[in-house]
Scaffold this active site. Structure first.
Site, short mmCIF file in Angstrom:
data_model
loop_
_atom_site.label_atom_id
_atom_site.label_comp_id
_atom_site.label_asym_id
_atom_site.label_seq_id
_atom_site.Cartn_x
_atom_site.Cartn_y
_atom_site.Cartn_z
N SER A 263 36.58 50.68 35.99
CA SER A 263 37.97 50.18 36.55
C SER A 263 38.95 49.58 35.62
O SER A 263 38.15 48.95 34.59
CB SER A 263 37.97 49.63 37.84
OG SER A 263 37.18 48.30 37.43
N LYS A 264 40.17 49.35 36.09
CA LYS A 264 40.73 48.53 35.27
C LYS A 264 40.29 46.81 35.06
O LYS A 264 40.29 46.23 34.27
CB LYS A 264 42.27 48.49 35.74
CG LYS A 264 43.35 47.25 35.17
CD LYS A 264 44.62 47.39 35.90
CE LYS A 264 45.26 46.14 35.96
NZ LYS A 264 44.89 45.06 34.94
N ARG A 265 39.59 46.61 36.43
CA ARG A 265 39.03 45.15 36.49
C ARG A 265 37.86 45.23 35.31
O ARG A 265 37.69 43.96 34.59
CB ARG A 265 38.55 45.05 37.47
CG ARG A 265 39.00 43.66 38.04
CD ARG A 265 38.68 43.43 39.81
NE ARG A 265 39.10 44.56 40.68
CZ ARG A 265 38.11 45.00 41.47
NH1 ARG A 265 37.15 44.55 41.45
NH2 ARG A 265 38.58 46.07 42.45
#
Ligand code: GLU
Length: 512
Positions: A263-265
């Site tokens: 994910s972007k995280r």
């Protein structure tokens, strides 16, 4: 039958690198089979539409060299390729399904749907969803008398059209990667096909367009596998069973550490981009880094993505797009998720940096050089780049490795000097300066010969002269071959630098 595949992103935000990989596999599959790769933008969900996302997707694909044959910008025989512009054609298919008893009108308000969900949750009677178990307790054209249904529609009451999932059937999805996936229809819900805002949902529009655009293979992310049984039913109910495309659901991209979808995280947390290009969120203004802006070559990014989920069956890792096209096959796409390794991504960039024509890299490096207040010819820069590039992964790391070619050392590495700078070093270096006068032309070959002759004549070993010489030229114990450095700097500059280090370090090796 010629292959026709599509990449069908929804413009709900920037394209994730997993999405780029999906586009890439579609592209490679099409090219391999001399088929057509098309881009269709699925923008029917107006609530999730993000301005600029469609343009971002197209620019990203272009940067990667994943070029479509048909699409919103290029046009094609099945135009338009923007679903919102195709709005008018979906409703008839939904009505056809109602006519054939495979769909129905539903009038339930959001509050009623919520109440249903709450009731089922407390009863703990399986999935709280709108399906064959619950539909007969709701407000729809299966429970209301026909004249009441007509009255409500004529009065403009908000309603949707839902598919009527059959009871007790096994739905089979033939998947090229996962073989057969079998689902009990009781687990499926009566998904909305057509919304009260007059727009089709993803499911209806996607299937209708794949059919109308004569798509032969649906290659997409694994997250769409749960929707595939519904799509299979739609093909059957719309009478298109014979033209149903083959399905291939691609494995997920996994986090570098631990489990789960990348994910972007993860990118923010571990310091790597998850988007091909930098993205500025139009509502929050937040900027997310992109591979392009982080200094990756598109070829390296694409090469890295190609191997995340697919393997060529050989040891080869570096592939041009053409080689990928020839080698790619869906049979060699794995079932299990592919772990993303940010260090490997850098490794790919490093490889491309070594392979590229140094003059092309020089053209990129020149911008940095200007920022540091220097200029040089393309030829000279290309030579310098050839000498230092094996030490860097990105063009913007070149300056750190090459600065001494443009600026004499400001200081000298103390640790190195302490170890290598001896009382006799200044003398030897000054004698070397004398000898430099005779080296003509001042190129690597002549310098090498002269250095050998010098060491022989003075009866000294390389250890007595080379470290000091390197310190004079670079200011530290690192850098490429000393003869190469000398020939790039030129005779006068080498002399100046030797004089300078001798003046500064004297006999004891400590800067004065
Ligand atoms: N619009 C869907 C998406 O956002 C397309 C899924 C598919 O390829 O069917 O990914």
């Amino acid at each position: 039958m010629s292959v026709r595949v599509r990449f069908a992103p929804s413009p709900t935000g920037p394209l994730h690198m997993g999405g780029v990989r999906t586009a890439l596999y579609n592209y490679l599959f099409a090219k391999k089979h001399h088929g057509v790769f098309l881009l269709r933008i699925e923008d029917t969900d107006q609530n999730r539409f993000v301005p600029g996302a469609g343009e971002y997707i197209m620019e990203s694909l272009k940067w990667c060299g994943i070029n479509h044959d048909e699409g919103p910008d290029t046009g094609g025989p099945y135009s338009p390729y923007l679903q919102s512009e195709r709005k008018a054609l979906y409703k008839d298919y939904a009505l056809q399904l109602i006519g054939d008893g495979h769909a129905y009108y539903a009038f339930d308000t959001p509050a009623e749907l919520e109440a249903m969900r709450k009731r089922l949750e407390t009863e703990k009677s399986g999935n709280p969803q709108y399906d064959c178990q619950t539909r007969m307790h709701m407000n729809n054209s299966l429970t209301l008398p026909p004249d009441e249904v007509k009255r409500r529609i004529d009065a403009g009451e908000a309603h949707v059209i839902r598919i009527k999932i059959p009871e007790g059937q096994e739905v089979v999805v033939n998947d090229l990667i996962r073989d057969q996936v079998r689902v009990d229809s009781r687990l499926l819900d009566d998904k909305v096909l057509f919304k009260s805002d007059g727009m089709p949902t993803y499911h209806l529009a996607n299937v209708v367009d794949d059919y109308l655009m004569k798509i032969t293979h649906v290659i997409r992310g694994e997250e769409w596998l749960p929707s595939a049984p519904l799509h299979v039913l739609l093909y059957r109910y719309l009478g298109w069973k014979e033209s149903m495309p083959e399905f291939a659901h691609l494995p997920l991209l996994l986090k570098p550490d631990g489990h789960g979808k990348l994910s972007k995280r993860d990118g923010d947390r571990l310091g790597f981009p998850v988007f091909p290009l930098e993205w500025k969120d139009p509502s929050s203004g937040e900027i997310s880094p992109g591979y392009r802006e982080s200094g990756y070559f598109p070829e390296a990014f694409v090469n890295m993505l190609a191997l995340l989920g697919w393997n060529p069956g050989t040891e080869q890792e570096i592939f041009t797009m053409k080689e990928l096209t020839e080698a790619f096959s869906l049979e060699r796409v794995g079932k299990s998720g592919a772990r993303f390794d940010p260090d490997k991504a850098k490794w790919f960039n490093h490889q491309y940096l070594q392979q590229k024509d140094p003059e092309d890299i020089a053209a990129l490096f020149i911008e940095q050089l200007k920022k540091h207040g220097h200029q040089a010819s393309g030829k000279k820069l290309a030579r310098i780049i050839s000498l230092v590039r094996d030490r860097v992964n990105f063009v913007d790391e070149i300056w750190d490795q090459a600065a001494f070619f443009f600026e004499p050392p400001e200081s000298y590495d103390e640790k190195f000097a302490k170890k290598k700078w001896k009382a006799g070093t200044p003398d030897i270096l000054l004698q070397l300066v004398e000898m430099l006068r005779d080296i003509e032309p001042f190129d690597t070959g002549h310098i090498e010969k002269a250095l050998h002759a010098f060491m022989e004549e003075k009866e000294i070993g390389a250890g007595q002269i080379m470290p000091g010489l390197r310190l004079a030229l670079v200011g530290a114990g690192r850098g490429p071959d000393v003869k190469e450095i000398m020939s790039v700097l030129g005779k006068d500059e080498v002399k100046r630098r030797i004089q300078r280090v001798v003046d500064r370090l004297g006999k004891n090796g400590r800067s004065s």
